[in-house]
Design an enzyme around this catalytic site. Structure first.
Site, PDB file in Angstrom:
ATOM      1  N   ASP A   1      -2.898   1.632   1.817  1.00 33.80           N
ATOM      2  CA  ASP A   1      -2.285   2.320   2.962  1.00 33.80           C
ATOM      3  C   ASP A   1      -3.313   2.429   4.096  1.00 33.80           C
ATOM      4  OD1 ASP A   1      -0.800   4.366   4.497  1.00 33.80           O
ATOM      5  OD2 ASP A   1       0.535   4.285   2.797  1.00 33.80           O
TER       6      ASP A   1
ATOM      7  N   ARG B   1       9.814   1.874  13.395  1.00 33.89           N
ATOM      8  CA  ARG B   1       9.064   3.018  13.915  1.00 33.89           C
ATOM      9  C   ARG B   1       7.576   2.724  13.831  1.00 33.89           C
ATOM     10  NH1 ARG B   1       6.241   5.508  10.036  1.00 33.89           N
ATOM     11  NH2 ARG B   1       7.104   5.626   7.933  1.00 33.89           N
TER      12      ARG B   1
ATOM     13  N   ASN C   1       3.758   3.256  12.895  1.00 30.23           N
ATOM     14  CA  ASN C   1       2.986   3.823  11.796  1.00 30.23           C
ATOM     15  C   ASN C   1       1.544   3.943  12.304  1.00 30.23           C
ATOM     16  OD1 ASN C   1       3.257   4.904   9.181  1.00 30.23           O
ATOM     17  ND2 ASN C   1       2.296   3.090   8.305  1.00 30.23           N
TER      18      ASN C   1
ATOM     19  N   GLU D   1       0.126  11.530   8.406  1.00 32.91           N
ATOM     20  CA  GLU D   1      -0.343  10.172   8.704  1.00 32.91           C
ATOM     21  C   GLU D   1      -1.316  10.220   9.883  1.00 32.91           C
ATOM     22  OE1 GLU D   1      -1.138   7.062   8.283  1.00 32.91           O
ATOM     23  OE2 GLU D   1       0.837   6.318   7.719  1.00 32.91           O
TER      24      GLU D   1
ATOM     25  N   ASN E   1      -0.198  -0.769   8.424  1.00 30.13           N
ATOM     26  CA  ASN E   1      -0.947   0.391   7.963  1.00 30.13           C
ATOM     27  C   ASN E   1      -2.415   0.333   8.357  1.00 30.13           C
ATOM     28  OD1 ASN E   1      -0.336   2.888   6.778  1.00 30.13           O
ATOM     29  ND2 ASN E   1       0.976   1.854   5.293  1.00 30.13           N
TER      30      ASN E   1
ATOM     31  N   GLU F   1      12.263   3.456   6.544  1.00 27.51           N
ATOM     32  CA  GLU F   1      12.538   3.504   5.117  1.00 27.51           C
ATOM     33  C   GLU F   1      13.752   4.379   4.818  1.00 27.51           C
ATOM     34  OE1 GLU F   1       9.941   4.952   6.814  1.00 27.51           O
ATOM     35  OE2 GLU F   1       8.585   5.839   5.315  1.00 27.51           O
TER      36      GLU F   1
HETATM   37  C1  BGC Z   1       3.988   5.125   5.807  1.00 28.06           C
HETATM   38  C2  BGC Z   1       5.063   5.420   4.820  1.00 28.06           C
HETATM   39  C3  BGC Z   1       5.085   4.388   3.740  1.00 28.06           C
HETATM   40  C4  BGC Z   1       3.728   4.207   3.145  1.00 28.06           C
HETATM   41  C5  BGC Z   1       3.677   3.078   2.167  1.00 28.06           C
HETATM   42  C6  BGC Z   1       2.698   5.039   5.086  1.00 28.06           C
HETATM   43  O1  BGC Z   1       1.668   4.764   5.979  1.00 28.06           O
HETATM   44  O2  BGC Z   1       3.927   6.094   6.826  1.00 28.06           O
HETATM   45  O3  BGC Z   1       6.299   5.445   5.479  1.00 28.06           O
HETATM   46  O4  BGC Z   1       5.983   4.791   2.736  1.00 28.06           O
HETATM   47  O5  BGC Z   1       2.782   3.993   4.164  1.00 28.06           O
HETATM   48  O6  BGC Z   1       2.382   2.669   1.864  1.00 28.06           O
HETATM   49 CA    CA Z   2      -0.785   5.010   6.511  1.00 22.96          CA
END
Ligand code: BGC
Ligand code: CA
Length: 290
Positions: A193, A89, A91, A23, A141, A109
């Site tokens: 995402d 958490r 992201n 990520e 995201n 998750e």
């Molecule tokens: C997250 C994941 C998640 C996914 C869903 C990612 O950016 O880190 O945990 O499952 O996005 O789109």
């Molecule tokens: Ca992501």
């Protein structure tokens, strides 16, 4: 709708892997290295594309959701990390043109089951006090800004939408939310995402569960292109390389069992997409006034 699918000269090359939940790719143009995180591996990783070598730092604190460089401090980084007991958490995260960090959280998750509305999106400037910008969100995201620097693009994955807000770089205020793209309405698989912008102002959006990255025009909502990625769960994208014309793509192998990994053998790899014929912008570094 004119959709150009992969053109012949586009190549997708696995450059490192396998990781767990890759990520937050961030290209550091000073050192010509790609930073990214392996969230539950609790690692901040650095890929040197010249040699293919990946080095990493283990973050004892807990899961680490993002990492960015710090302006004028080559050995310092800002990363979002939580202890396992927090229930949420960090992201993906990114820095705006003024050096302010933007990033968000999500409920932790359980496999592929997500808890809704546990997260928020924050900005943090040099006073280091988080300011809640969007709440609640389910999976914070993709974050990107337009070239004119007056619009913030944002993705809460479980809405299936890419949204836009008016954005004031001086105050860091956002307002006037609107939807610019809907993954379901475009009959695409997966969740939107991570994302990044190219120099023409178009967005490149990772589709988690969709095996691809798409290019969209945020002004018209048009789907311009699709690039297949040989891993199902595509988590984020960032332009890098000396000419900023390589699209680095992070993916996830998190939660896949042995059979699923057999079917998706490049899950969790980092990919480099060459030959797109577009360039990205330099990534901003966090401004820490000490
Ligand atoms: C997250 C994941 C998640 C996914 C869903 C990612 O950016 O880190 O945990 O499952 O996005 O789109
Ligand atoms: Ca992501």
């Amino acid at each position: 709708m004119a959709t150009k699918s992969d053109t012949k000269e586009v190549t997708v090359e696995p450059v490192a892997g396998r990781f767990g939940l890759g990520e937050g790719p961030h290209w550091d143009h000073h050192t010509q290295k790609l930073y990214f995180v392996d969230i539950f591996g609790q690692k901040i990783c650095r890929l040197d594309p010249a040699t293919g070598t990946v080095t990493y730092a283990f973050i004892e604190n807990g899961p680490v959701g993002n990492v960015v460089t710090v302006d004028d401090m080559p050995d310092k980084f800002v990363a979002g990390s939580d202890t396992d007991s927090s229930g949420t958490r960090w992201n993906d995260g990114k820095v705006d043109s003024t050096g302010r960090f933007w990033g968000g959280t999500m409920g932790i998750e359980a496999g592929s089951t997500f808890t809704l509305n546990k997260g928020s999106m924050y900005s943090i400037d040099s006073d280091l006090v988080p300011k809640q910008q969007i709440s609640p969100v389910s999976i914070s995201n993709g974050i990107a800004w337009n070239i004119e620097d007056n619009t913030l693009y944002y993705i809460d994955s479980l809405t299936y939408q890419v949204t836009a807000y008016d954005y004031d770089p001086n105050s860091g205020n956002i307002s006037n939310k609107r939807i610019i793209f809907d993954v379901k309405k475009n009959n695409l698989d997966g969740l939107p995402d991570g994302m990044t912008v190219d120099t023409e102002g178009n967005l490149w959006v990772a589709l988690y569960g969709g095996n691809q990255v798409i290019q969209i025009n945020p002004k018209t909502g048009e789907l311009l292109r699709s690039v297949k990625i040989p891993a199902k769960n595509v988590t984020s994208v960032a332009f890098g390389g000396p000419l900023l014309n390589t699209l680095y793509v992070t993916t996830s192998s998190y939660g896949l069992d042995a059979d699923q990994l057999k079917a998706d053998p490049k899950a969790g790899y980092i990919f480099a997409v060459h030959g797109l014929g577009v360039r990205g912008l330099l990534a901003n570094s966090f401004k820490l006034n000490v």
